[in-house]
Design a protein around this motif. Structure first.
Motif, PDB file in Angstrom:
ATOM      1  N   SER A 192       1.555  -7.222  -6.026  1.00 55.28           N
ATOM      2  CA  SER A 192       1.742  -6.794  -4.632  1.00 55.28           C
ATOM      3  C   SER A 192       1.484  -5.296  -4.473  1.00 55.28           C
ATOM      4  CB  SER A 192       3.173  -7.107  -4.175  1.00 55.28           C
ATOM      5  OG  SER A 192       4.084  -6.220  -4.811  1.00 55.28           O
ATOM      6  N   LYS A 193       1.417  -4.889  -3.228  1.00 51.51           N
ATOM      7  CA  LYS A 193       1.270  -3.473  -2.895  1.00 51.51           C
ATOM      8  C   LYS A 193       2.452  -2.673  -3.461  1.00 51.51           C
ATOM      9  CE  LYS A 193       1.076  -0.455   1.121  1.00 51.51           C
ATOM     10  NZ  LYS A 193       1.207  -0.390   2.583  1.00 51.51           N
ATOM     11  N   ILE A 194       3.633  -3.250  -3.399  1.00 49.83           N
ATOM     12  CA  ILE A 194       4.830  -2.571  -3.911  1.00 49.83           C
ATOM     13  C   ILE A 194       4.717  -2.361  -5.417  1.00 49.83           C
ATOM     14  CG2 ILE A 194       7.314  -2.824  -4.313  1.00 49.83           C
ATOM     15  CD1 ILE A 194       7.437  -4.189  -1.547  1.00 49.83           C
ATOM     16  N   GLU A 195       4.264  -3.389  -6.149  1.00 51.41           N
ATOM     17  CA  GLU A 195       4.120  -3.240  -7.594  1.00 51.41           C
ATOM     18  C   GLU A 195       3.081  -2.167  -7.916  1.00 51.41           C
ATOM     19  OE1 GLU A 195       3.592  -6.023 -11.489  1.00 51.41           O
ATOM     20  OE2 GLU A 195       2.103  -6.297  -9.902  1.00 51.41           O
ATOM     21  N   ARG A 196       1.962  -2.153  -7.193  1.00 42.25           N
ATOM     22  CA  ARG A 196       0.938  -1.121  -7.423  1.00 42.25           C
ATOM     23  C   ARG A 196       1.491   0.264  -7.116  1.00 42.25           C
ATOM     24  NH1 ARG A 196      -1.922  -5.290  -5.077  1.00 42.25           N
ATOM     25  NH2 ARG A 196      -1.987  -4.290  -3.054  1.00 42.25           N
ATOM     26  N   SER A 197       2.295   0.370  -6.076  1.00 47.30           N
ATOM     27  CA  SER A 197       2.917   1.643  -5.718  1.00 47.30           C
ATOM     28  C   SER A 197       3.880   2.098  -6.812  1.00 47.30           C
ATOM     29  CB  SER A 197       3.654   1.491  -4.385  1.00 47.30           C
ATOM     30  OG  SER A 197       4.364   2.647  -4.073  1.00 47.30           O
ATOM     31  N   LEU A 198       4.684   1.179  -7.338  1.00 42.28           N
ATOM     32  CA  LEU A 198       5.604   1.504  -8.426  1.00 42.28           C
ATOM     33  C   LEU A 198       4.848   1.993  -9.659  1.00 42.28           C
ATOM     34  CD1 LEU A 198       8.186  -1.422  -8.240  1.00 42.28           C
ATOM     35  CD2 LEU A 198       8.661   0.991  -7.852  1.00 42.28           C
ATOM     36  N   LYS A 199       3.743   1.331  -9.968  1.00 40.43           N
ATOM     37  CA  LYS A 199       2.952   1.720 -11.143  1.00 40.43           C
ATOM     38  C   LYS A 199       2.342   3.103 -10.959  1.00 40.43           C
ATOM     39  CE  LYS A 199       1.930  -2.861 -12.908  1.00 40.43           C
ATOM     40  NZ  LYS A 199       0.922  -3.889 -13.144  1.00 40.43           N
ATOM     41  N   ARG A 200       1.822   3.389  -9.765  1.00 37.73           N
ATOM     42  CA  ARG A 200       1.251   4.722  -9.489  1.00 37.73           C
ATOM     43  C   ARG A 200       2.325   5.798  -9.593  1.00 37.73           C
ATOM     44  NH1 ARG A 200      -1.524   2.049  -5.526  1.00 37.73           N
ATOM     45  NH2 ARG A 200      -0.072   2.714  -3.946  1.00 37.73           N
ATOM     46  N   GLU A 201       3.459   5.538  -8.981  1.00 32.60           N
ATOM     47  CA  GLU A 201       4.537   6.514  -9.007  1.00 32.60           C
ATOM     48  C   GLU A 201       5.045   6.718 -10.432  1.00 32.60           C
ATOM     49  OE1 GLU A 201       8.669   7.670  -6.734  1.00 32.60           O
ATOM     50  OE2 GLU A 201       7.515   5.960  -6.041  1.00 32.60           O
ATOM     51  N   THR A 202       5.099   5.647 -11.200  1.00 31.11           N
ATOM     52  CA  THR A 202       5.527   5.744 -12.589  1.00 31.11           C
ATOM     53  C   THR A 202       4.568   6.622 -13.384  1.00 31.11           C
ATOM     54  OG1 THR A 202       6.626   3.605 -12.528  1.00 31.11           O
ATOM     55  CG2 THR A 202       6.039   4.440 -14.691  1.00 31.11           C
ATOM     56  N   LEU A 203       3.273   6.438 -13.197  1.00 29.69           N
ATOM     57  CA  LEU A 203       2.286   7.266 -13.896  1.00 29.69           C
ATOM     58  C   LEU A 203       2.469   8.741 -13.545  1.00 29.69           C
ATOM     59  CD1 LEU A 203      -0.944   5.085 -13.705  1.00 29.69           C
ATOM     60  CD2 LEU A 203       0.436   5.597 -15.728  1.00 29.69           C
ATOM     61  N   LEU A 204       2.676   9.020 -12.276  1.00 29.44           N
ATOM     62  CA  LEU A 204       2.917  10.391 -11.834  1.00 29.44           C
ATOM     63  C   LEU A 204       4.166  10.959 -12.510  1.00 29.44           C
ATOM     64  CD1 LEU A 204       2.389  12.796  -9.888  1.00 29.44           C
ATOM     65  CD2 LEU A 204       3.808  11.590  -8.230  1.00 29.44           C
TER      66      LEU A 204
END
Length: 176
Positions: free
Chosen positions: A129-141
């Motif tokens: 989902s969009k939420i999972e992709r957002s979590l992954k991006r934020e985690t990388l940051l």
């Protein structure tokens, strides 16, 4: 429930639940909700320590360090898959070296026991989902930030400046 799966296999003498007031100060902290759930599943209240003062993961790890200051032996931690590397780096920065399990791997490994249908459905809603992709991006940051700010001091400042939960990832429902 993932923590309960782990507890069922190892029968810990102490469980520490880290969290905060994700859903606002007027509501019980997420760590109190998790403790209540563990108790309903049969874990004795006397072995559960609730830590709910943290407003982001950095504060929660600091609180864990305080609670674990007298702890010897093996420590286990449970987190979301997308949060695992950052959790590991942050715990290590504070001198805590647990064996880390993810919610996802614990659910998959629990072949002998049933899984609560509502929790499985909840996790499945976020796969891809969009939420999972957002979590992954934020985690990388946050992992990149972790490399220059091992103990999360900048993250604490940013959280205080921007407000609770705005510079930290957490369970998917807090991002919607």
């Amino acid at each position: 429930y993932a923590g309960y799966i782990l507890y069922s296999k190892h029968k810990f003498d102490r469980i520490i639940i880290l969290g905060c007031h994700t859903f606002g100060l007027q509501n019980p902290s997420d760590s109190k909700l998790m403790a209540s759930y563990l108790n309903k599943l049969g874990v004795t209240k006397s072995i559960i320590t609730v830590c709910d003062r943290g407003i982001n993961t950095v504060y929660q790890v600091e609180q864990a360090k305080e609670v674990l200051s007298d702890k010897k032996g093996l420590i286990y931690a449970v987190t979301l898959e997308c949060h695992k590397k950052r959790t590991e780096l942050l715990l290590q920065a504070y001198g805590i070296s647990p064996k880390i399990f993810t919610v996802e791997e614990l659910f998959l490994s629990n072949k002998e026991g049933g899984k609560p249908v509502e929790l499985v459905a909840f996790l499945r809603r976020f796969i891809g989902s969009k939420i999972e992709r957002s979590l992954k991006r934020e985690t990388l940051l946050l992992i990149l930030l972790q490399l220059i700010d091992r103990k999360g001091y900048l993250q604490k400042i940013l959280t205080k400046t921007r407000g609770i939960r705005y510079f930290d990832i957490d369970i998917p429902s807090t991002t919607t």
